[in-house]
Design a protein around this motif. Sequence first.
Motif, mmCIF file in Angstrom:
data_model
loop_
_atom_site.group_PDB
_atom_site.id
_atom_site.type_symbol
_atom_site.label_atom_id
_atom_site.label_comp_id
_atom_site.label_asym_id
_atom_site.label_seq_id
_atom_site.Cartn_x
_atom_site.Cartn_y
_atom_site.Cartn_z
ATOM 1 N N VAL A 112 -51.325 -74.894 21.793
ATOM 2 C CA VAL A 112 -50.840 -75.845 22.603
ATOM 3 C C VAL A 112 -51.275 -77.003 22.433
ATOM 4 O O VAL A 112 -52.257 -77.493 22.018
ATOM 5 N N SER A 134 -42.120 -81.236 21.740
ATOM 6 C CA SER A 134 -42.261 -80.038 22.115
ATOM 7 C C SER A 134 -41.032 -79.253 21.128
ATOM 8 O O SER A 134 -41.325 -77.999 20.618
ATOM 9 N N PRO A 140 -45.643 -75.467 23.079
ATOM 10 C CA PRO A 140 -45.880 -76.265 24.496
ATOM 11 C C PRO A 140 -46.352 -77.551 24.075
ATOM 12 O O PRO A 140 -47.547 -77.580 23.476
ATOM 13 N N VAL A 142 -48.297 -80.725 26.372
ATOM 14 C CA VAL A 142 -48.590 -81.254 27.822
ATOM 15 C C VAL A 142 -49.261 -82.491 27.684
ATOM 16 O O VAL A 142 -50.239 -82.727 26.785
ATOM 17 N N GLN A 158 -49.891 -73.676 30.652
ATOM 18 C CA GLN A 158 -49.246 -73.486 29.492
ATOM 19 C C GLN A 158 -50.276 -72.531 28.226
ATOM 20 O O GLN A 158 -49.754 -71.753 27.480
#
Lengths: 245, 86, 469
Positions: A112, A134, A140, A142, A158
Amino acid sequence: MSQYTVAFAGNPNTGKSTLFNLLTGMRQHTGNWAGKTVISAEGEFTHKDHQYLAVDLPGTYSLYSNSADEEAARDYIIFEQPDVTLVVLDATSLERNLNLALQVLEITGRTVICINLIDEARRLGIDINLKKISKRLGVPVVAISARNKIGIEALLDQVELVATSVVTAPPLRITYNDEIERGIAELTPMVEQTIGSMYPARWIALRLLDGDDSLLTSLKANMNSKGKALPGTKEVLGHGVTACH
Amino acid sequence: MTATVIPIPLSEALNGSRLRISGIEVQGVLRRRLLDLGFVVGNAVEVLRRSPLGDPTAFRVSNTTIALRREESSLIYGELIGGAET
Amino acid sequence: MESPHVTKGMDTLDSLLARAKKLADGGAIRDEIVGGIYGVSSGICADAITYQDKKRLNSTYKLDNIVTSKIWGFPIMLAILGVVFWITIAGANYPSGWLASFFGFIEGYLTTGFQAVHAPDWLHGVLVLGLYRGTAWVISVMLPPMMIFFPVFALLENFGYLPRVAFNMDRLFKKSGGHGKQALTMSMGFGCNAAAILSTRIIESPRERMLAILTNNFVPCNGRWPTLILLASLFMSGAAATGTMRTLTTASVLMGMVLIGIIVTLSVSWVMSKTALRGVPTHYTLELPPYRRPQIWKTILISSKEKSLNVLTRAIVVAAPAGIITWILGNIFVGGESVLNHMAAFFDPFAHLLGMDGFIIMAFILGLPANEIVLPILLMGYMSSGSLVDVDSLGSIKDIFLEHGWTWLTALNMMLFSLLHYPCGTTLVNIYKETKSMKWAVLSAVIPLGIALVVTFAVAQLAQLFGWV
């Protein structure tokens, strides 16, 4: 009951430890892992129904420069195979920070990307299109601000998706120039044959091309210890070695 | 491209000048490290300032500030693309 | 499970690498790989990031124009150091006094309690006069300055100032053969030398790292700050000085101590890099991160919790038994004198050459496990041997010292010795662990000790020669 491991990787000074402390509630204790002397913090946190063991890897610019810290971070990601590798990036210098993310992504898709300091970036007038990033990375992404506790829930959602394998992605494939690609093509089958499917073959082929001796050393040490852990394998291992002598 | 632009070592560039890196004459771990930090051929570098004692020098590269000693910066070459004149 | 192929691993891997190296054919491939990654990364950035205003992006660095400028760079460094000390001393003065009176107040009740249950004198002595008093001392003398110094320092650290110090001072370290990042590990040393030894890992070259390890001790750590602060404020502020003047002089004396430490660091680095640790300076890259406004309360809370309390716990854990031992040694009499006095008397002639006394030397020796306890041991030694002074305010500490023949020279030399002498036991253990060499661990104790002895001896002899004392 099940506990997922989340490794925190990132450049130095990206607020990685701030996030780590925030999630683990500053209950830091230091622990050595993988036989390394480099100290890294471990802590636990819970999100929804799952428990997570957070491992704070040393802050590094890259995984390839062969300093003790970088080898430790690299070895952890390859050999300990955390359920999720959380790559913390500094939103104000993404260009350089992304290098590390790409290096991690070449090893594992269980990643992530966490873009920290997003408030700082906004203040400086930097707009970041998370969707685009992404899409390019296949994992993912963020944006958060660890110090102002922005976006933490979304991040953990996520992390959960990746940890529970709801979201999966293969390691990122970066296409290099022809010469390198030819080398990789030639080495990859041999790597697969030698070390099996435990580790990402393309990536190891790439590292071998790069002449990464230290990875080889770690690889050997690790296969040795893994061999000892599995009694059956150990026996065969012995055969293999004697056969060669 | 242009034959007139002669690459100069970063250590020779004046404060405030901007250069495009054209070559890195270092080997081994340092080369690796410099590449990690954004000193990559083709990338732009701005010379920010010298330390009060004259060395090291701070460079702006990839939106970060990195200080290098003369020993290192004299081995990185770049073509002037703006800022102060040499 | 895995295929039996796995088993061939060991030797095949080597041949694989050899093959790969042949394929790679020289070094260019490294650049190509990084270049490839870099290309992808800048492609993504070009695609996904838009800058409203490039100028604003560089604005966080404007401060560097002043902080690292030719004219202001060094004055600002000194000023900041001075201000940090000033805040620490000015702020710690009162709480220290309050804590001391508070513990004195409690001690009265404890004594009454012991008398009420007709506890034997020796038990009261061991537990109250030894254990309790020792611990109370450590807390009231050490806690307030730490609660101020660490957070203030942490704020500076979080703000991003320390790398600028390394940037400003690099030339000096280079000249002395060390690494610019030695400035960073030194800064860590202000907090704790033992932790700073671990932080020298940021220096990749073994030679320069060893220099940083060997010299880290010359930065006074939190265990020594209380000693330095207390002695400076009691003895160095002159007769007339009161209030602000007193704080200012104390702060300048402390700054002087830090500067002496830096000079010794550079000199030792220079000598070592010309002798046992010869070699060329390795490469140097230092990132100057953008300044960030620290989260003030959080930083204060974390540094109080993580640092001050940890250090304090360590001090108490070591000081409590040391308090008991000191009391016992001070109360077992052999031939009319306590064992403690015998020991002090043994060191006395030697100590006087250094401008100190036997108790001080003994305190330093017993204080090897942790510098925090040197001062408490010394005070307990004085108190258990001489007339028992009822110490409930900081002012009376000075009386104890004066009663044992202290002059400004004694204080100065104890400060110098504290600054320069061997690192604490924990630090030495860390040095051994990090270098895996008994030789370097021993040297990192012997070299500073030698310097401490020479310096204090020279100062004492000079002062006596010129009749300053």
